[in-house]
Design an enzyme around this catalytic site. Sequence first.
Site, short mmCIF file in Angstrom:
data_model
loop_
_atom_site.label_atom_id
_atom_site.label_comp_id
_atom_site.label_asym_id
_atom_site.label_seq_id
_atom_site.Cartn_x
_atom_site.Cartn_y
_atom_site.Cartn_z
N CYS A 18 -26.41 4.95 19.56
CA CYS A 18 -25.51 3.95 19.15
C CYS A 18 -25.71 3.42 17.75
O CYS A 18 -24.97 2.82 17.06
CB CYS A 18 -25.68 2.76 19.97
SG CYS A 18 -27.24 1.87 20.36
N ASN A 19 -27.10 3.63 17.14
CA ASN A 19 -27.55 3.15 15.80
C ASN A 19 -27.08 4.19 14.76
O ASN A 19 -27.42 3.83 13.51
CB ASN A 19 -28.63 2.30 15.98
CG ASN A 19 -28.45 1.18 16.48
OD1 ASN A 19 -27.50 0.45 16.57
ND2 ASN A 19 -29.66 0.65 17.03
N GLN A 60 -34.80 8.59 22.87
CA GLN A 60 -33.71 9.58 22.29
C GLN A 60 -34.01 10.58 21.56
O GLN A 60 -33.45 11.62 21.47
CB GLN A 60 -33.05 8.52 21.43
CG GLN A 60 -32.21 7.32 22.23
CD GLN A 60 -31.96 6.06 21.37
OE1 GLN A 60 -32.51 5.70 20.45
NE2 GLN A 60 -30.84 5.24 21.97
N MET A 120 -28.70 3.57 28.66
CA MET A 120 -28.85 1.95 27.97
C MET A 120 -28.38 1.20 29.05
O MET A 120 -28.76 0.12 29.36
CB MET A 120 -27.64 2.09 26.83
CG MET A 120 -27.65 0.85 26.35
SD MET A 120 -28.98 0.46 25.26
CE MET A 120 -28.54 1.47 23.65
N GLY A 121 -27.34 1.68 30.05
CA GLY A 121 -27.02 0.87 31.41
C GLY A 121 -28.22 0.54 32.14
O GLY A 121 -28.37 -0.52 32.55
#
Length: 441
Positions: free
Chosen positions: A50-51, A120, A194-195
Amino acid sequence: MKLIVVGASYRTAPVATLERLAVPPADLGATLDRLMAQPYVSEVVLVSTCNRVEVYAAVSGFHGGLGDICAVLAEQAGCPPTALANNLYVHFDSAAVEHVFRVAAGLDSMVIGEAQILGQLRDAYHWAGETDAAGRLLHELMQQALRVGKRAHSETGIDRAGQSVVTAALGLAAGHLGNDLVGRPALVVGAGAMGSLGVATLSRLGAGPVTVTNRSTDRAVRLAESYGAAAREMTELADTLSTVDIVVAATASTEPVLTRPVVAEAVAARESERGPLVLLDLAVPRDVGPGVAELPGVEVIDIDRMAALLADGPVAADAAAVERIVAAEVESFLTWLRGADVAPTVAALRGRADDVVTAELRRLAQRRPDLTDDQRAEVARTVHRVVQRLLHQPTVRVRQLAAEPGGDQYAALLRELFDLQVPQTSPVDTVPDITPPGGEQ
């Protein structure tokens, strides 16, 4: 073979650009194949979170490799390479090693010291290995990077200076909810990594009841059961939203899940005295659709907003200690790599010497057919001993010199002096017996 890093992150690109560059898990294999098909690229690892979206690659030439990688990234983003120029960063050789190690240690994260990046990176390395995209150079780099990340967390207090992105986001959300999440009903949209972190963190902070929804209901049920939460169908999203105060959205959907009509319906059904509905959008591409933030009674915290709010986050003595670990590990890796670079040249020199000895012994056999087998064997042993003794000290010394900064010049000088033909492959491909500093992970 040279190492290059090309990427974009929350530091250099807005979420809109990261969304276009992001590679969904289902497309990782095909994207790695496209990168490997480029003429200058021989090894590649692709990190898409996400980043950040980053390509770690072994290339045969800097400019050619950079062009190849930018072309694939531009294709992924659906724009010409020039449109990405202001959002991409490039690191080469030693700077590339340093960048990868800093990323693994959490020093380049939005929240300094967060440990999620290690998982990740491990996933990215796994994908590269599954598709045969990582060769010996990137295998060693990634193994050492993961080891550096583990050292950072085990040998320093960097965890005190940092936290997970989810924890930081919930800390920001608490500011809109009276600075207290205890007893606040929450919804997690997405049942991936992430969830799962979202459910775990909400439970730890005392929020609840917690509900999980996901496109795959079975995954939502399994995740919910692990934390004593509830699971609901994605088709009931608007109804579920109307019953919660906090939403952590972290799906892998390529389209927004929390659209304006869905959120507007939920807000209309909520009791106004409950305060705002806080939406934490931690997904890339975004899960919260356009216009949602403009709805009354809704607060949206996305990656862009988090980056701005956390820009002045803590960089304490623990972070400085991690910087020292990274610096030492980078130098150790480069020392090993420089030593490995000269090995093919040394092997070629010894091979040339063996060829000369073999040719001369064959010529001796033709000129002196009267020599017995024992005599020829003794001559051969003597000549080989002389050659080995002559080569021993120079080859030991050139390995020592090659391990120093600028040591690649010595290998080049040997090749020039003795007219050696050395295959242009990654040095680690030809010396599998060399163990990098620190051993295997």
